[in-house]
Design a protein around this motif. Structure first.
Motif, mmCIF file in Angstrom:
data_model
loop_
_atom_site.group_PDB
_atom_site.id
_atom_site.type_symbol
_atom_site.label_atom_id
_atom_site.label_comp_id
_atom_site.label_asym_id
_atom_site.label_seq_id
_atom_site.Cartn_x
_atom_site.Cartn_y
_atom_site.Cartn_z
ATOM 1 N N PRO A 30 0.812 -1.208 0.000
ATOM 2 C CA PRO A 30 0.000 0.000 0.000
ATOM 3 C C PRO A 30 0.848 1.261 0.000
ATOM 4 O O PRO A 30 1.911 1.303 0.610
ATOM 5 C CB PRO A 30 -0.816 -0.129 1.300
ATOM 6 N N ILE A 347 -5.699 -0.825 -6.859
ATOM 7 C CA ILE A 347 -6.712 -1.530 -6.071
ATOM 8 C C ILE A 347 -7.499 -2.415 -7.027
ATOM 9 O O ILE A 347 -8.089 -1.934 -7.998
ATOM 10 C CB ILE A 347 -7.647 -0.557 -5.340
ATOM 11 N N HIS A 384 -4.199 -3.561 -2.771
ATOM 12 C CA HIS A 384 -5.374 -4.084 -2.061
ATOM 13 C C HIS A 384 -6.230 -4.868 -3.047
ATOM 14 O O HIS A 384 -6.345 -4.489 -4.220
ATOM 15 C CB HIS A 384 -6.217 -2.957 -1.466
ATOM 16 N N LEU A 395 -12.178 2.272 1.496
ATOM 17 C CA LEU A 395 -10.812 2.028 1.955
ATOM 18 C C LEU A 395 -9.942 3.266 1.777
ATOM 19 O O LEU A 395 -9.200 3.670 2.686
ATOM 20 C CB LEU A 395 -10.233 0.842 1.196
#
Length: 404
Positions: A30, A347, A384, A395
């Protein structure tokens, strides 16, 4: 075969990157305009979204319900976006304005054309080819799209086959019934522009090969193929994409694979590109980042946009491209502008091409990427993996300290 270094000749465009880059190792974890508004208690955003469309927001012509939920979180009380958003799609068989209207109707708020980046949008930068006579392949508003990109002299595959009827021989019903005289008044073609998957693949493959092998004069037949061949520009390298069907559908990357294989089989050499745009090309992400910055500036948001979040459903185009761009941002060249982004986090959602692995030992996944972007496993690892775009937005908002 690496993409040829054409970007040194790209015209100067304020705020846009001038050279394409590629790499082999990626980020593995991340990362820390119009229609935009910020509520009175909310600080200006320092992050933005790069959203894929097919498989993330829609499946075919049906909106994914999670997309509506996601934009309820991203819109303020006046129905305006709270953070900058661009829609980065590898689709290209539609006009930019029409795609914006289509998204507006599906998502329930006004999407501006300058928020939509089609796979071929960065070809606006390839001005050294705009004056050449180009054979264009694709469908939909093909000529209009080519002209909107700056190409002034476009010949379609259908126009070429009408000029030389004996070239198109696969379909028995379309074979000429009479002998036609050879033409010597057809101006030579100077390059090939591949904007999207065509309808009749066999016709397009045949006539594109004819143009490349004849150095732009398909009415002739040289004994040996020219080397180098005519310039080829292509957009959208997706092998597969997700529509309403349960299984992925062939994309333009599949057509490019066919063309490359035929060219290599016939000539013994690799087909070379003067430019490849669309995800995962770094140029496409730089183009998207520039639009994000311009939109933020128009809204008076003084804080620079530092973190980008790329939400997609295709590991090879969305995840690979975001990781490649993140890697580029860590270089001195990538951070050339004082306001440039510092991170791009991919993501991955499970509503499109990607689906979670079944229980049991994982099978090695085949490489679906384009041959000019070699396999590097680290670039395929998302920051993610979430169920859908609404979970992705929640998120990000939590990570950025914003109320969801």
């Amino acid at each position: 075969m690496a993409v040829l270094g054409v970007f040194a000749a790209v015209r100067a465009v304020p705020g846009l990157w001038r050279r394409a880059t590629r790499g082999a190792a990626g980020f593995r974890g991340p990362c820390p305009g119009r229609g935009y508004s910020v509520g009175p208690a909310q600080s200006p955003p320092t992050f933005g979204f790069l959203l894929d469309i097919d498989g993330v927001l829609v499946r075919g012509h049906q909106v994914i319900p999670a997309a509506l939920e996601a934009f309820r979180r991203l819109l303020d009380a006046q129905g305006q976006l709270r953070v900058p958003v661009v829609f980065v799609t590898n689709a290209g068989n539609i006009l930019q304005h029409d795609k914006a209207q289509e998204l507006s109707a599906l998502l329930g708020f006004r999407v501006e054309p300058d928020q939509v980046i089609l796979s071929h949008s960065p070809l606006k930068l390839f001005s050294q080819f705009h004056g050449k006579r180009m054979l264009a392949s694709g469908q939909g508003p093909l000529v209009e799209n080519a002209r909107a990109l700056g190409f002034e002299n476009v010949v379609t595959v259908d126009e070429l086959r009408m000029a030389f009827p004996t070239l198109d021989m696969v379909d028995l019903q379309r074979r000429p019934k009479t002998t036609t005289l050879p033409r010597d008044d057809f101006p030579a073609i100077e390059g090939v522009l591949l904007l999207g998957e065509p309808v009749r693949w066999e016709t397009s493959l045949q006539l594109i090969m004819d143009v490349l092998l004849s150095n732009g004069s398909p009415g002739t037949g040289p004994a040996t193929a020219p080397d180098p061949h005519l310039p080829v520009l292509a957009s959208n390298m997706d092998l597969l994409w997700m529509a309403e069907a349960k299984m992925p559908r062939f994309g333009h990357g599949t057509f490019l694979l066919c063309l490359e294989t035929i060219y290599r089989k016939v000539t013994g050499r690799e087909l070379r590109y003067q430019g490849l745009t669309g995800k995962p090309s770094v140029l496409t992400y730089r183009y998207a980042e520039a639009l994000i910055r311009q939109q933020a500036a128009r809204r008076g948001w003084a804080a620079p946009i530092r973190n980008l979040y790329a939400v997609g459903d295709n590991p090879m185009s969305d995840v690979y491209g975001a990781n490649l761009f993140h890697r580029h941002l860590q270089t001195p060249e990538g951070a050339e502008a004082p306001s440039a982004a510092r991170s791009c986090a991919p993501i991955l959602v499970c509503t499109g091409v990607y689906s979670p692995a079944a229980p049991g030992p994982a099978e090695p996944s085949p490489f679906h990427g384009h041959r000019d972007f070699g396999l590097s496993p680290g670039l395929l690892e998302a920051a993610h993996v979430v169920s859908d775009v609404d979970e992705a937005v929640r998120l990000v908002l939590r990570q950025e300290g914003w109320a969801a």
